[in-house]
Design an enzyme around this catalytic site. Structure first.
Site, mmCIF file in Angstrom:
data_model
loop_
_atom_site.group_PDB
_atom_site.id
_atom_site.type_symbol
_atom_site.label_atom_id
_atom_site.label_comp_id
_atom_site.label_asym_id
_atom_site.label_seq_id
_atom_site.Cartn_x
_atom_site.Cartn_y
_atom_site.Cartn_z
ATOM 1 N N VAL A 117 0.855 -1.181 0.000
ATOM 2 C CA VAL A 117 0.000 0.000 0.000
ATOM 3 C C VAL A 117 0.894 1.234 0.000
ATOM 4 O O VAL A 117 1.795 1.354 0.839
ATOM 5 C CB VAL A 117 -0.921 0.029 1.234
ATOM 6 C CG1 VAL A 117 -1.796 1.269 1.212
ATOM 7 C CG2 VAL A 117 -1.774 -1.232 1.307
ATOM 8 N N CYS A 118 0.671 2.123 -0.957
ATOM 9 C CA CYS A 118 1.387 3.400 -1.009
ATOM 10 C C CYS A 118 2.901 3.150 -1.007
ATOM 11 O O CYS A 118 3.401 2.347 -1.782
ATOM 12 C CB CYS A 118 0.931 4.283 0.156
ATOM 13 S SG CYS A 118 1.353 6.026 -0.011
ATOM 14 N N VAL A 119 3.635 3.805 -0.107
ATOM 15 C CA VAL A 119 5.095 3.684 -0.109
ATOM 16 C C VAL A 119 5.574 2.376 0.494
ATOM 17 O O VAL A 119 6.788 2.146 0.611
ATOM 18 C CB VAL A 119 5.759 4.880 0.621
ATOM 19 C CG1 VAL A 119 5.522 6.160 -0.152
ATOM 20 C CG2 VAL A 119 5.256 5.010 2.041
#
Length: 338
Positions: A117-119
């Site tokens: 998720v995301c970074v």
């Protein structure tokens, strides 16, 4: 017959982004309500110890178990959230704590699929799970991901990417909901995912190839002249917009106009106009029953063929396929010809 649950393990670490952790379980928790087949997910929060974990938002989360204890279980999905640190010069640094990376590397082979998720993509990359694969992350750290991991084919634009071998990467923080819906669709079908999305008052899911950005919000320009040009373009998409016309509007030469767009927006006038028209067309396809002919005309494409070619270039789909997936408020149907 009891509920058959797929085990989803969410990896916790100090400073993790709160929404990365809490967003996906909200999606997964709705699956049993939307199916009568006795299926669903079991979400387990796992950290190195069972001590409370303090998130980036300052909210503390209590892990369900340790990463060591979850190891022997059959993991369906290993979900890896992310977080960043910001230094005194406002530079962003993704958190890739070696202990967390080591646990992800150890647990990934035991999971049917792995998703970031995301970074969190930086953690997957540090664990060697993205080598040779296409991956996305939050736009603000995409260049860093590419620089730190040359073996990863970083694409900063999509909302999420699914690669062979059951490896998924997601973009910005709120895109964890889009990624989670895509995982639900893979597990239990599009109809279940659609019902879950409706519960959440969301689109079924934005396509993996859909951009993280809205054209009007993409890149803030530094001069009033280019801002005026952008507003002029967005309010006249149904009209003829050529480089000479725009140059005359801005009181510059054709060549200077092209240089301005390159410097300020990183693109050409033609590409920017096409992107804006595709986005406007997408909004119409999602929210109206206008025919493709009407959409092409209103958005300045002129013909349906031109509209289709632009959608294939920008979104790797057709207008009709886009409408079939993302229509959110149909009122009355008209027959499209493509």
């Amino acid at each position: 017959m009891g509920t058959v649950n797929r085990l989803i393990v969410i990896v916790l670490f100090e400073g993790v982004d709160l929404l990365d952790v809490t967003g996906p379980p909200e999606v997964f928790s709705l699956v049993p309500r939307e199916t009568t087949e006795g299926v669903g997910h079991e979400v387990v929060l796992a950290a190195e110890t069972q001590a409370p974990v303090t998130t980036a938002a300052g909210v503390r989360i209590l892990p369900d178990t340790t990463l060591h204890d979850v190891g022997p279980r059959a993991i369906d999905t290993l979900l890896v959230p992310g977080s960043v640190e910001v230094d005194s010069e406002r530079r962003i640094h993704p958190i890739t704590e070696p202990g967390t990376v080591a646990w992800v590397k150890a647990l990934a082979p035991r999971a049917r699929r792995v998703a970031s998720v995301c970074v969190g993509a930086h953690i997957l990359a540090a664990a060697g799970l993205l080598d040779g694969k296409r991956a996305t992350t939050h736009w603000s750290t995409a260049q860093r991901l590419a620089a730190d991991h040359p073996a990863v084919r970083v694409d900063p634009d999509p909302i999420f990417i699914r690669e062979a071998g059951g490896v998924w990467t997601g973009a910005g923080i709120s895109a964890c909901l889009d990624l989670s819906l895509a995982l639900v669709a893979e597990d239990f079908g599009e109809q279940v995912a659609l019902r879950v999305a409706r519960r959440l008052v969301m689109y079924l899911k934005r396509p993996g190839g859909q951009s993280q950005f809205s054209v009007p919000l993409e890149q803030v320009s530094t001069t009033r002249r280019i801002e005026d040009l952008r507003h002029h373009i967005l309010s006249h998409l149904d009209q003829r917009l050529t480089v000479p016309d725009l140059a005359a509007y801005a009181h510059v030469s054709d060549r200077q106009l092209t240089r301005i767009f390159r410097a300020e927006l990183g693109t050409t006038p033609h590409a920017y106009i096409e992107s804006a028209r595709v986005e406007m067309a997408g909004n119409l396809l999602e929210t109206t029953d206008d025919t493709l002919e009407r959409v092409a005309s209103v958005c300045g494409f002129g013909t349906v063929d031109t509209l289709i070619r632009a959608f294939r270039r920008r979104l790797a789909t057709t207008p009709s396929e886009y409408r079939a997936r993302f229509r959110v408020a149909p009122s009355r149907r008209r027959s499209d010809t493509v």
